[in-house]
Design a protein around this motif. Structure first.
Motif, PDB file in Angstrom:
ATOM      1  N   CYS A 290       0.834  -1.200   0.000  1.00 63.63           N
ATOM      2  CA  CYS A 290       0.000   0.000   0.000  1.00 63.63           C
ATOM      3  C   CYS A 290       0.872   1.254   0.000  1.00 63.63           C
ATOM      4  CB  CYS A 290      -0.913  -0.021   1.226  1.00 63.63           C
ATOM      5  SG  CYS A 290      -2.116   1.296   1.241  1.00 63.63           S
ATOM      6  N   ASP A 294       1.216   4.402  -2.739  1.00 67.00           N
ATOM      7  CA  ASP A 294       1.217   5.827  -2.392  1.00 67.00           C
ATOM      8  C   ASP A 294       2.360   6.553  -3.092  1.00 67.00           C
ATOM      9  OD1 ASP A 294      -0.962   5.485  -0.787  1.00 67.00           O
ATOM     10  OD2 ASP A 294       0.110   5.572   1.113  1.00 67.00           O
ATOM     11  N   TRP A 313      -5.727   5.604  -7.832  1.00 66.94           N
ATOM     12  CA  TRP A 313      -6.603   5.824  -6.688  1.00 66.94           C
ATOM     13  C   TRP A 313      -7.869   4.983  -6.810  1.00 66.94           C
ATOM     14  CZ3 TRP A 313      -6.643   6.762  -1.928  1.00 66.94           C
ATOM     15  CH2 TRP A 313      -7.793   7.201  -1.256  1.00 66.94           C
ATOM     16  N   LEU A 316      -6.977   1.457  -5.901  1.00 68.73           N
ATOM     17  CA  LEU A 316      -6.783   1.307  -4.456  1.00 68.73           C
ATOM     18  C   LEU A 316      -8.124   1.220  -3.725  1.00 68.73           C
ATOM     19  CD1 LEU A 316      -3.803   3.654  -3.505  1.00 68.73           C
ATOM     20  CD2 LEU A 316      -3.955   1.198  -3.129  1.00 68.73           C
ATOM     21  N   MET A 323      -8.343   0.853   3.881  1.00 66.24           N
ATOM     22  CA  MET A 323      -7.711   2.133   3.618  1.00 66.24           C
ATOM     23  C   MET A 323      -7.318   2.767   4.946  1.00 66.24           C
ATOM     24  SD  MET A 323      -7.783   2.458   0.308  1.00 66.24           S
ATOM     25  CE  MET A 323      -7.683   4.198  -0.055  1.00 66.24           C
ATOM     26  N   ASN A 327      -3.304   6.909   3.322  1.00 63.17           N
ATOM     27  CA  ASN A 327      -3.674   6.866   1.907  1.00 63.17           C
ATOM     28  C   ASN A 327      -4.441   8.117   1.490  1.00 63.17           C
ATOM     29  OD1 ASN A 327      -4.450   3.494   2.696  1.00 63.17           O
ATOM     30  ND2 ASN A 327      -2.625   4.133   1.580  1.00 63.17           N
ATOM     31  N   CYS A 330      -2.200  11.133   1.285  1.00 63.60           N
ATOM     32  CA  CYS A 330      -1.381  11.087   0.066  1.00 63.60           C
ATOM     33  C   CYS A 330      -2.137  11.641  -1.132  1.00 63.60           C
ATOM     34  CB  CYS A 330      -0.944   9.645  -0.199  1.00 63.60           C
ATOM     35  SG  CYS A 330      -0.026   9.427  -1.752  1.00 63.60           S
TER      36      CYS A 330
END
Length: 401
Positions: A290, A294, A313, A316, A323, A327, A330
């Protein structure tokens, strides 16, 4: 006289002649051809070569037939036109037709084929026939055609398939070969090691790059920083950022990336309880991976590629993982850096409504302070406006945050 002493044009002519023989013997019969009866009906309007080829709706139909018919009608085809059509076909994932165009270029002596054309062909061979076919093609090339372009193309194929041992053997061969090394080659190895979880090997690739005096690019720094962050080695991240600031090749994109990384490390609070749980129960994506995503978002922000940021995004958010506030920090900071306040506000709202992670007002304040600390006043004002709109108090407004 040795081939290396010949003129560039003569050298390329020799390479092309040898490659045509290879293509004729190994791969010409591999691509099925169709007859004119199989071709789509071509409307008279907008009747150009690219339109005809893109009207081939099925892979089994032949772009070669289209090219031959076009020439038979008295039309000329330039190599730049072929390259552009092949490029558009690759973007559309029409790899078989792109490969046929690549074969046409190599077969016809009037075209001056570049090293990059052979590299593209290796990539297409991998996609259409598999790595074994691409490997045979590469090995069959004359020594003078085994350049940085073709080595990198095969290395990319190995990395994509996570064939670590083959990639390492080819990398060793490449270092011994008389070719010019560039950052892309090292990036391929770093990407491979990241994808298979061998993060400890990334530093050895960097050491080799420095020993060979190869200039790193933005992707190199991104991969290097990602590997350190995935190991939660924040001190190394800060050292890399210092090195970036001294790099003579630095440009505006690097400056944006470096600023964002500093902000991310500060406001994202990488070393926390969330990150210490490296593998979440019954989740497919680890916290290490993860963090890498980022930094990929930060990279594309430095490159000012909003389309890729949006795609990453979206991926993700759809991934089966929890999450974290990091995150959201970012992606919000990246949108703000590119002046996309509307998108930043949308992510802020998604964060507040999220059922997978608690909204963290402390992280918002850390992000605001990080922007102000970096003297990015305009970005800080944009974030402050979003926080006010979303009813999130800042440290200036509440002592509780």
């Amino acid at each position: 006289m040795a081939i290396r002493s010949l003129s560039t044009n003569l050298r390329r002519s020799i390479i092309q002649r040898n490659c045509r023989v290879i293509l004729s013997n190994q791969f010409s019969s591999s691509i099925p051809l169709t007859t004119d009866d199989d071709l789509e009906e071509i409307p008279k309007k907008d009747d150009d070569l690219k339109s005809r080829i893109f009207r081939l709706r099925f892979p089994k139909r032949s772009a070669t037939n289209i090219l031959e018919k076009w020439v038979a009608e008295g039309n000329k085809i330039t190599i730049s036109e072929l390259r552009n059509i092949a490029k558009d076909l690759r973007k559309s994932q029409r790899y078989k037709h792109a490969l046929e165009i690549s074969e046409w270029m190599v077969r016809h002596q009037e075209y001056e084929v570049l090293d990059s054309d052979y590299g593209v062909r290796i990539d297409l061979m991998t996609k259409v026939f598999g790595i074994d076919a691409a490997e045979r093609y590469f090995e069959g090339l004359p020594l003078t055609a085994k350049t940085g372009e073709t080595y990198t193309a095969l290395l990319h194929s190995y990395a994509g398939a996570k064939l670590t041992e083959k990639a390492e053997r080819l990398f060793d061969r490449l270092k011994e070969a008389d070719v010019i090394l560039n950052a892309m080659i090292y990036n391929e190895m770093m990407t491979l090691y990241m994808s298979v979880g061998q993060l400890e090997k990334v530093s050895s690739v960097i050491e080799e790059l420095k020993r060979r005096k190869v200039s790193p690019d933005l992707f190199t720094y991104n991969l290097w920083i990602s590997s350190c962050a995935a190991n939660l080695d924040i001190d190394s991240v800060k050292q890399i950022l210092d090195e970036m600031s001294c790099d003579s090749n630095a440009n505006d994109g690097w400056i944006i990336y470096r600023q964002l990384t500093n902000i991310y490390v500060t406001a994202g609070n990488l070393v926390n309880s969330e990150c210490n749980s490296l593998i979440e129960t019954e989740k497919k994506i680890t916290q290490r991976e993860c963090i890498t995503y980022d930094f990929l978002i930060l990279l594309y922000t430095g490159l000012k590629n909003k389309e890729m940021i949006d795609q990453i995004w979206k991926s993700l958010r759809m991934a089966p993982m929890k999450m974290t506030s990091r995150n959201y920090v970012c992606i919000i900071s990246c949108y703000l850096m590119l002046n996309h306040s509307r998108e930043a506000g949308e992510v802020f709202e998604q964060w507040k409504q999220s059922t997978t992670t608690d909204f963290d007002s402390h992280a918002c304040t850390r992000l605001l302070n990080a922007f102000e600390g970096a003297r990015l006043v305009e970005k800080a004002d944009m974030l402050r406006a979003i926080m006010k709109e979303k009813s999130c108090e800042s440290a200036d407004e509440s002592q509780e945050i």
